[in-house]
Design a protein around this motif. Structure first.
Motif: not given
Lengths: 254, 254
Positions: A174-176, A219-234, A245-254
């Motif tokens: 997704e970065c590329l 190890a049973t505690i699931s890690p906390r999810r964070y999202a930060m906005r850069l350009f038009d991406l979450d 751990w960077v999971a995914t880049l999501v294009l924002r709809q707004d």
């Protein structure tokens, strides 16, 4: 003694940057070199000569307004993230955004000066300013006067330690793709490098930092999810205790 | 893009310093270590805790208002003294006091914090601020982020060269007498050292600087007389081409 109690400052310029929200912005300028920004002068300051010889300086001081938090008031003491968010210091012993006057101060690298008729655009890097930030002053950085390398800086004596950052295969792809798309839109950015440099600083609120041993054990505690906005991406990432751990880049709809 | 065009800043504190007029003030902070000053908070900011932990920082950034020149307007270009006063650069490539927003920025050494009930007084040195200067913000100096020792600073790359300063016998005696008098009034100062440190910077307007060879040849030209105010004194000195000569210290009647 008599004082004039208030002073009017005018916005002279405005910042365009990849940072679309406060979360994720590094806590000081110059830590994320890949963070490019542009400074655009307002019409009153689109004058020939106003930045003459500025390109001979490598760094600039920007005085700006914390415009998004300016109305939120302030407290005599604050909890700086460098102290884990649970120890209080005076507001003037911090660079908190919540201060009696919402004035910010950043040193940025000046990459080049672009001229468009009488208007100038300053191309900056290492910028820690939110998109749309109003600029009230620009001064050249004078190393002989400003660089006090042996200054004692209390709880912020050293650079913050870097976190390790890893990308999922999906995030790498997704970065590329988004880098190509942003480049086609006129943004010049190494997206994975930018994300890595930002997350190395660990932008999580300090009070979210868990005692890492506990997390590693449970190890049973699931890690906390964070999202930060850069350009038009979450940018979606998780704190895996020993690395981010960077999971995914999501294009924002707004 | 929409901008809020103006911002209100409140005076939070005020400076008491030996500099009673603009002439003689060094062109940057931290060049005259003997220049002591005090920062007094206004009543709204006399709150316990507001400067907690500040004493662990050796240096502070002060954002202040150029209150004496704030009403005098500005020009797109200025002639910095470092370029001999005859070459123009953009106002934003200078630290001129005449700028679109009358904001100043100084790094000063924090000597100690004095507490008087809920009010704090900051004792500073290396201060380049006029007595009565309104302060709008105080931030800690963070060496890891602020000290960019390899920054390129164009026409101000090096510290200004020091001038040689000599005192007349009369001036030497007067220094001792006035130092005793000022000490009795609660001012702690090494007066001759302060005068020497200030004059080493050559505070004359740049356009007064004559080509030194000419002056040395034409011994008939009498050197120009200068007077600068420190505390309640007029310090009278002459530019003797190869050195600056402190003639006398005159107690002001006003």
């Amino acid at each position: 003694m008599l004082f004039q109690q208030t002073w009017q400052l005018k916005t002279i310029a405005s910042i365009r940057s990849c940072y679309k929200e406060k979360f994720g912005i590094p806590r000081q300028a110059n830590l994320v070199s890949e963070a490019k920004a542009q400074l655009h002068f307002l019409p009153d300051y689109q004058q020939t000569g106003i930045v003459r010889a500025l390109e001979d300086f490598s760094h600039l001081w920007l005085s700006f307004i914390f415009h998004e938090t300016a109305e939120k008031g302030w407290h005599p003491t604050v909890r700086p993230p460098r102290l884990g968010g649970n120890q209080r210091v005076g507001v003037f012993a911090s660079r908190s955004t919540f201060r009696p006057n919402p004035l910010g101060l950043s040193v940025v690298r000046l990459e080049r000066v672009e001229t468009q008729g009488a208007a100038s655009i300053l191309h900056l890097s290492g910028c820690d300013l939110l998109d749309g930030t109003p600029i009230v002053d620009i001064k050249p950085y004078l190393a002989y006067a400003d660089a006090i390398s042996n200054a004692q800086s209390a709880y912020a004596q050293e650079k913050p330690a870097y976190r390790v950052v890893r990308f999922s295969e999906q995030a790498q792809t997704e970065c590329l793709l988004h880098e190509q798309r942003l480049t086609a839109m006129g943004e010049s950015v190494n997206l994975s490098l930018l994300i890595e440099q930002i997350l190395q600083q660990d932008p999580k609120p300090a009070y979210h930092k868990p005692p890492s041993k506990t997390v590693a054990k449970e190890a049973t505690i699931s890690p906390r999810r964070y999202a930060m906005r850069l350009f038009d991406l979450d940018i979606v990432w998780y704190d895996q205790a020993t690395y981010l751990w960077v999971a995914t880049l999501v294009l924002r709809q707004d």
